[in-house]
Design an enzyme around this catalytic site. Structure first.
Site, PDB file in Angstrom:
ATOM      1  CB  CYS A 111      -0.913   0.035   1.230  1.00 50.72           C
ATOM      2  SG  CYS A 111      -1.900   1.561   1.319  1.00 50.72           S
ATOM      3  CG  MET A 113      -5.353   2.327  -4.952  1.00 46.44           C
ATOM      4  SD  MET A 113      -6.326   2.731  -6.426  1.00 46.44           S
ATOM      5  CE  MET A 113      -5.723   1.488  -7.556  1.00 46.44           C
TER       6      MET A 113
END
Length: 392
Positions: free
Chosen positions: A104, A314
């Site tokens: 992430c 993201m």
């Protein structure tokens, strides 16, 4: 009726970029969850509140979106010249599994700050005022990430005037460098091509850029799908047919990239690859109501995460965007106008983001040395998270 006491586990709830997650030190986890396996996965699912058929995660720390159903485990690094090992777990909202297949990028900004807070960085390396460099080993993908964390009066600076579209309030800027972001021994383009013809049953043959950088990502042209690139979440997420189409594209792209052997395996690998669609710059109104001018951006990008259009972008997909933009001829590069580029500013549903990357061709193969972006992070809550003692 049986009664099982709850146990409490030291934890920190943090925002990193446009994501939130529950952070743990490995040594603080119950012994059964300190090693990878079913016990760890069950514990993290219970912490977040999954699997939840209602898709609300009411009975946990998750926020019922891909951006908020996240967990992080940090430990002293086992790698030379690194401060901390960072393991990321994307918790499925409605299915009983944790996806460990990728990083992430947004929460990476919080990893650097958490590493300092948690004592993983030697005190002598932390200036009284200035910037602390934290060397992170991203254990999911086996890559080095460098976080430049601002320090004020010997502590992590969390407040400031850096604004990040998709985050309501300003904070302190943290610069992140993703070193050698290509995944898998530098194989940035797993097919060997910067643009492929991707056959997708029920959709057609699509031009696609399949890239492993930051996170495996499938880029397609918005126009080929009947979109403009100006779409917001409701334009996609409210349409089951559209979501099914994107999942089909993702599954067939994953097979083409060699990530899975058969499309049936895609359901158990929700976190990767990502699928995104691109378009040339155009005026649009972001989800905040702010008007984004075409002249202020190089291209439009919309990306899906965990089966839904992301509210912003993201962090790992932003790395993929930056890297693809730096390679002439990719769909991302062409949408931005083509040519050689070391940075782009792209429009996403919440606003804009500037990212940079360095890429070069070596013996006919493209490779990237690093990608750079700025994020921010803040501790939201710290203390203990509680779960029933028989939850794992």
């Amino acid at each position: 009726m049986s009664q099982v006491p709850q146990i409490r586990i030291p934890a920190t709830y943090m925002r990193g970029g446009t994501s939130k997650g529950v952070f743990f030190r490995l040594q603080d986890l119950p012994e059964a969850a300190q090693a990878p396996g079913p016990a760890r996965d069950a514990l993290l699912q219970r912490v977040i509140g999954s699997p939840d058929p209602y898709q609300k995660q009411i009975d946990g720390m998750g926020g019922a979106t891909s951006s908020t159903s996240k967990t992080v485990i940090l430990s002293p690094s086992t790698r030379p010249d690194h401060d901390v090992d960072y393991l990321f777990g994307q918790v499925s909202i409605d299915k009983p599994f944790v996806d460990w297949s990728g990083n992430c990028g947004n929460l990476t900004a919080a990893v650097g700050a958490f590493a300092i807070h948690s004592g993983f960085v030697p005190r002598e390396r932390i200036p009284d005022n200035g910037v602390c460099t934290v060397r992170i080993w991203q254990a999911n993908i086996g890559k080095t990430i460098i976080a430049h964390v601002p320090i004020h009066d010997g502590a992590v600076q969390e407040t400031g005037d850096f604004e990040l579209d998709g985050v309501t309030f300003p904070a302190a800027e943290i610069q992140i460098e993703f070193m050698d972001p290509a995944d898998g021994e530098g194989a940035m383009f797993p097919t060997g091509q910067v643009v492929d013809d991707l056959e997708v049953p029920g959709v057609g043959t699509l031009k696609a850029t399949l890239i492993n950088a930051g996170i495996p990502t499938i880029f397609v042209n918005a126009a080929d799908l009947g979109y403009t690139g100006k779409e917001l979440q409701d334009d996609i997420n409210g349409h089951a047919e559209a979501l099914a189409m994107f999942e089909t594209i993702r599954a067939h792209g994953a097979v083409r990239m060699g990530l899975i052997r058969d499309v049936s395996e895609a359901a158990a690998r929700q976190h990767t690859p990502k699928v995104a669609f691109v378009a040339p710059p155009a005026d649009y109104v972001a989800s905040s109501g702010k008007t984004i001018q075409a002249g202020d951006i190089d291209l439009l990008v919309r990306a899906l995460s965990m089966g839904k259009l992301h509210h912003a972008m993201m962090g790992t997909a932003a790395v993929a965007i930056a890297t693809a933009a730096a390679v002439p001829g990719t769909l991302v590069n062409l949408a931005a106008g083509g040519g050689e580029r070391t940075q782009v500013t792209f429009g996403h549903p919440s606003g804009t983001l500037r990212v940079g990357a360095e890429a070069r061709a070596v013996d006919g193969q493209w490779t990237a040395t690093k990608a750079i972006m700025s994020r921010s992070a803040r501790i939201l809550m710290e203390g203990w998270v509680r779960v029933p003692g028989d939850a794992f």
